[in-house]
Design a protein around this motif. Structure first.
Motif, PDB file in Angstrom:
ATOM      1  N   UNK A  50       0.831  -1.211   0.000  1.00 32.15           N
ATOM      2  CA  UNK A  50       0.000   0.000   0.000  1.00 32.15           C
ATOM      3  C   UNK A  50       0.866   1.263   0.000  1.00 32.15           C
ATOM      4  N   UNK A  75      -2.491  -7.346  -5.753  1.00 30.91           N
ATOM      5  CA  UNK A  75      -3.093  -7.358  -4.403  1.00 30.91           C
ATOM      6  C   UNK A  75      -4.356  -8.201  -4.391  1.00 30.91           C
ATOM      7  N   UNK A  81      -6.559  -8.328   3.463  1.00 28.62           N
ATOM      8  CA  UNK A  81      -6.388  -7.348   4.538  1.00 28.62           C
ATOM      9  C   UNK A  81      -7.459  -7.520   5.613  1.00 28.62           C
ATOM     10  N   UNK A  83      -8.556  -5.095   8.984  1.00 27.14           N
ATOM     11  CA  UNK A  83      -8.239  -3.835   9.656  1.00 27.14           C
ATOM     12  C   UNK A  83      -8.894  -3.768  11.040  1.00 27.14           C
ATOM     13  N   UNK A  87     -13.874  -1.828   8.323  1.00 26.86           N
ATOM     14  CA  UNK A  87     -14.189  -1.202   7.039  1.00 26.86           C
ATOM     15  C   UNK A  87     -15.130  -2.044   6.189  1.00 26.86           C
ATOM     16  N   UNK A  89     -18.682  -2.315   4.390  1.00 28.29           N
ATOM     17  CA  UNK A  89     -19.545  -1.275   3.800  1.00 28.29           C
ATOM     18  C   UNK A  89     -20.959  -1.471   4.341  1.00 28.29           C
ATOM     19  N   UNK A  91     -23.940  -0.413   3.666  1.00 36.29           N
ATOM     20  CA  UNK A  91     -25.144  -0.641   2.861  1.00 36.29           C
ATOM     21  C   UNK A  91     -25.119  -1.992   2.133  1.00 36.29           C
ATOM     22  N   UNK A  92     -24.032  -2.741   2.348  1.00 36.85           N
ATOM     23  CA  UNK A  92     -23.965  -4.076   1.743  1.00 36.85           C
ATOM     24  C   UNK A  92     -24.089  -5.126   2.844  1.00 36.85           C
ATOM     25  N   UNK A 101     -14.712  -7.857  -3.743  1.00 39.17           N
ATOM     26  CA  UNK A 101     -13.571  -7.891  -4.672  1.00 39.17           C
ATOM     27  C   UNK A 101     -13.273  -9.327  -5.122  1.00 39.17           C
TER      28      UNK A 101
ATOM     29  N   UNK B   5     -25.055  -3.344  -6.632  1.00 38.77           N
ATOM     30  CA  UNK B   5     -24.293  -2.648  -5.585  1.00 38.77           C
ATOM     31  C   UNK B   5     -24.398  -1.127  -5.790  1.00 38.77           C
ATOM     32  N   UNK B   8     -27.612  -0.031  -4.445  1.00 37.44           N
ATOM     33  CA  UNK B   8     -27.581  -0.035  -2.979  1.00 37.44           C
ATOM     34  C   UNK B   8     -26.822   1.199  -2.470  1.00 37.44           C
ATOM     35  N   UNK B   9     -25.747   1.556  -3.166  1.00 39.83           N
ATOM     36  CA  UNK B   9     -24.965   2.741  -2.767  1.00 39.83           C
ATOM     37  C   UNK B   9     -25.816   4.005  -2.899  1.00 39.83           C
ATOM     38  N   UNK B  12     -28.252   4.155  -0.152  1.00 40.42           N
ATOM     39  CA  UNK B  12     -27.626   4.439   1.150  1.00 40.42           C
ATOM     40  C   UNK B  12     -27.426   5.938   1.361  1.00 40.42           C
ATOM     41  N   UNK B 259     -17.446   8.966   1.682  1.00 46.92           N
ATOM     42  CA  UNK B 259     -17.312   7.515   1.506  1.00 46.92           C
ATOM     43  C   UNK B 259     -15.849   7.115   1.290  1.00 46.92           C
ATOM     44  N   UNK B 261     -13.628   5.791   3.241  1.00 45.15           N
ATOM     45  CA  UNK B 261     -13.266   4.444   3.705  1.00 45.15           C
ATOM     46  C   UNK B 261     -13.687   3.378   2.700  1.00 45.15           C
ATOM     47  N   UNK B 262     -14.871   3.605   2.129  1.00 50.53           N
ATOM     48  CA  UNK B 262     -15.428   2.636   1.175  1.00 50.53           C
ATOM     49  C   UNK B 262     -14.516   2.509  -0.054  1.00 50.53           C
ATOM     50  N   UNK B 265     -11.094   0.955   0.949  1.00 55.30           N
ATOM     51  CA  UNK B 265     -11.084  -0.507   1.084  1.00 55.30           C
ATOM     52  C   UNK B 265     -11.144  -1.169  -0.288  1.00 55.30           C
ATOM     53  N   UNK B 266     -11.878  -0.548  -1.202  1.00 57.18           N
ATOM     54  CA  UNK B 266     -11.928  -1.110  -2.572  1.00 57.18           C
ATOM     55  C   UNK B 266     -10.525  -1.145  -3.168  1.00 57.18           C
ATOM     56  N   UNK B 267      -9.780  -0.032  -2.957  1.00 59.29           N
ATOM     57  CA  UNK B 267      -8.420   0.021  -3.511  1.00 59.29           C
ATOM     58  C   UNK B 267      -7.512  -0.991  -2.811  1.00 59.29           C
ATOM     59  N   UNK B 268      -7.650  -1.081  -1.476  1.00 61.52           N
ATOM     60  CA  UNK B 268      -6.810  -2.025  -0.727  1.00 61.52           C
ATOM     61  C   UNK B 268      -7.067  -3.456  -1.188  1.00 61.52           C
ATOM     62  N   UNK B 269      -8.333  -3.758  -1.497  1.00 59.84           N
ATOM     63  CA  UNK B 269      -8.675  -5.122  -1.905  1.00 59.84           C
ATOM     64  C   UNK B 269      -8.308  -5.410  -3.365  1.00 59.84           C
ATOM     65  N   UNK B 271      -9.435  -3.792  -6.122  1.00 60.91           N
ATOM     66  CA  UNK B 271     -10.417  -3.497  -7.181  1.00 60.91           C
ATOM     67  C   UNK B 271      -9.776  -2.462  -8.107  1.00 60.91           C
ATOM     68  N   UNK B 279     -17.697   2.768 -11.282  1.00 59.78           N
ATOM     69  CA  UNK B 279     -18.645   2.738 -10.167  1.00 59.78           C
ATOM     70  C   UNK B 279     -19.188   4.141  -9.891  1.00 59.78           C
ATOM     71  N   UNK B 355      -6.042   3.685   5.796  1.00 64.71           N
ATOM     72  CA  UNK B 355      -6.915   2.770   6.546  1.00 64.71           C
ATOM     73  C   UNK B 355      -6.122   2.084   7.644  1.00 64.71           C
TER      74      UNK B 355
END
Lengths: 211, 360
Positions: A50, A75, A81, A83, A87, A89, A91-92, A101, B5, B8-9, B12, B259, B261-262, B265-269, B271, B279, B355
């Protein structure tokens, strides 16, 4: 599995990591302990791709991370990861969070993961409907969904009580064997860190083996 | 990433989604209305002139038909020119009628009466007028009218699909000459020629240097008033477009910041950047398409209301045609995509390392 050599990192004028070197073995649980500000989170960010170090070399799966063409895909395929603040989401639901992912369509694996982590009954619930311990197990499931080679966990028990903290470490220990994954945990939790195969201690940007 | 999704976003962030939806609906509705109404005005006037002749004669060096004054004596000279099939004179004016402050008045030569389809009565003689259906209703179907300072008897009521006519009063040319103190605003000529009327136009032009002769098509294409209406409509639409763009850009930027954090986390995972950008943009596009449908329905409703508003006397009329719908559809895509680009870029710039460092 992972080698870091002479990692130095400078934020502004401050050198937060000084020539840090370490190696992680395959399917091991490694704990990095240290006080706040000791540099363990910066180290975790660098090891997990990161953050780029100011100098030094990090190799994951025999590949220097500076030479990785598509770091996102790397990644996504190889790293998970977990945390401190989950983290997830809001609304999911749990399933959507875990599969956010996901890079395959193996629903059997997804189901087995839910069962293994004991979250199959909350699969359709939303993060605000579940407890802190459950949230962390969902986050672990999200980290495992792409069958990564290595999981980085940053203070994963920071918001959990002692029982749930022990469960998380037990789970990490367990998945190193069953999922053949390497787990690196940065933690203040010295008691649970004892279950790790290797413990490193960070102190003022320096790393040492913890005895 | 599934499309569900994105929905849903959007659900939200109900308030922000509603704000973007409302601002885009107003933006697109304004563009729909201003464009359709200005097109309506242009098409009403164009149809009125096009139906009556393929060549138009106006006073030379004058910018508007309302101020044009063509000497009526030229009519007989032009009539004799080979190729002229039919020629009529028209005075276009506006005057107070009874208590109404402004009504369109047309003084026409007798050969033009036939084009007005009577609902009842007969065509006017001296001191008489025929009245368009909508203005007749507005005037309470009165049998006598005071136009400017003169009294007229209503000899009939006609119906026209052209709002300016249906909301207007037709009188013999001589009566209009007295009210407006002019000979004729313009002549409308039908030619025998099927091909281009260039030679005929030159011949008619040669009759007097005080007239300007054009094919009706060319006249309408270069008519100053139409250009002013078109440019004004474009300018207002463009301002609405910019306001929509700013609204979607600023609200979505706030949403992305909230958003953080949202997207982190997408970047960390892992995506991909492409998926994160898609998106954010798709969120904007989905709201935009919903606003487009709303604006279309709302604008049609407003146009129906306008059409049935007596006080507007049928002068304001607009129709939303296929090309307007199509161009507004692409405008919607442009607003939403352009407006979402900066927020998408912001989402991409979020550093996932924060994060990890947040809890320490």
């Amino acid at each position: 599995m992972l080698h870091a050599e002479n990692i130095t990192h400078i934020y502004g004028n401050e050198e937060v990591l000084h020539n840090v070197s370490l190696s992680l073995k395959k399917s091991s649980l490694t704990a990095i302990i240290g006080e706040s500000g000791s540099g363990k989170s910066t180290l975790l960010s660098i090891l997990s791709t990161l953050l780029q170090p100011t100098s030094g070399v990090v190799s994951i799966l025999e590949t220097n991370i500076k030479n990785i063409q598509n770091i996102d895909t790397f990644r996504n395929n190889n790293i998970g990861f977990v945390f401190q603040f989950h983290y997830l989401i809001n609304y999911l639901n749990v399933i959507d969070n875990i599969t956010l992912a996901m890079n395959h369509k193996d629903n059997t694996y997804l189901k087995s993961l839910l069962i293994k982590l004991g979250i199959e009954n909350i699969a359709n619930k939303y993060p605000y409907e579940i407890s802190g311990g459950q949230k962390q197990r969902v986050a672990i499931a999200r980290a495992l969904i792409n069958k990564p080679k290595i999981i980085f966990a940053d203070e994963p028990t920071g918001n959990l009580d002692s029982k749930n903290s022990k469960n998380v470490f037990d789970l990490f220990k367990n998945i190193t064997q069953t999922e053949d994954v390497t787990v690196v945990v940065a933690t203040h939790d010295l008691q649970n860190a004892q279950s790790a195969n290797i413990i490193y201690e960070m102190n003022d940007g320096h790393i040492s083996n913890y005895n | 990433m599934q499309i569900s999704i994105i929905f849903k976003a959007l659900r939200a962030s109900k308030i922000k989604t509603a704000l973007i939806y409302l601002s885009l609906s107003v933006t697109l509705g304004s563009i729909f209305l201003i464009t359709s109404i200005s097109q309506g005005i242009i098409s009403m006037y164009s149809n009125m002139l096009q139906n009556d002749g393929d060549i138009i004669v106006t006073q030379a060096k004058i910018s508007d038909t309302f101020f044009s004054n063509v000497n009526i004596s030229l009519l007989q000279k032009i009539k004799k020119i080979d190729g002229v099939k039919n020629i009529s004179a028209l005075i276009v004016g506006a005057a107070p009628v009874n208590t109404l402050p402004i009504v369109a008045i047309y003084g026409v030569s007798h050969n033009l009466f036939q084009k007005y389809q009577l609902i009842w009565g007969r065509y006017p003689k001296k001191g008489e007028v025929i009245v368009g259906q909508s203005i007749a209703n507005r005037l309470g179907n009165s049998k006598s009218l005071t136009i400017s300072d003169s009294a007229f008897r209503v000899s009939g009521v006609f119906q026209s699909s052209i709002g300016f006519e249906n909301g207007g009063i037709i009188m013999p040319l001589q009566s209009a000459q007295k009210i407006f103190h002019k000979s004729a605003s313009l002549f409308l000529i039908n030619s025998n020629l099927n091909k281009k009327n260039t030679t005929l136009i030159k011949k008619i032009q040669a009759v007097s240097s005080k007239i300007d002769v054009k094919s009706t098509q060319s006249f309408l294409k270069h008519y100053n008033q139409f250009n002013i209406i078109k440019k004004s409509s474009f300018a207002i639409s463009f301002i609405a477009f910019l306001m929509g763009l700013i609204a979607i850009g600023s609200i979505m930027s706030i949403t992305v910041i909230q958003r953080k954090d949202e997207f982190g986390i997408m970047k960390a995972l892992g995506i991909s950047s492409k998926k994160i950008v898609s998106f954010v943009i798709l969120e904007g596009v989905i709201i935009g398409l919903a606003a487009f449908v709303t604006a279309y329905l709302f604008s049609n409703l407003i146009l129906i209301l306008i059409k049935h508003t007596d006080t507007l006397q049928g002068y304001v009329n607009g129709t939303i045609d296929f090309w307007l719908v199509l161009s507004l559809f692409f405008t919607t895509l442009a607003i939403t995509i352009l407006g979402s680009l900066l927020p998408a870029y912001q989402a991409l710039k979020i550093d996932p390392a924060t994060l990890i460092q947040r809890g320490n």
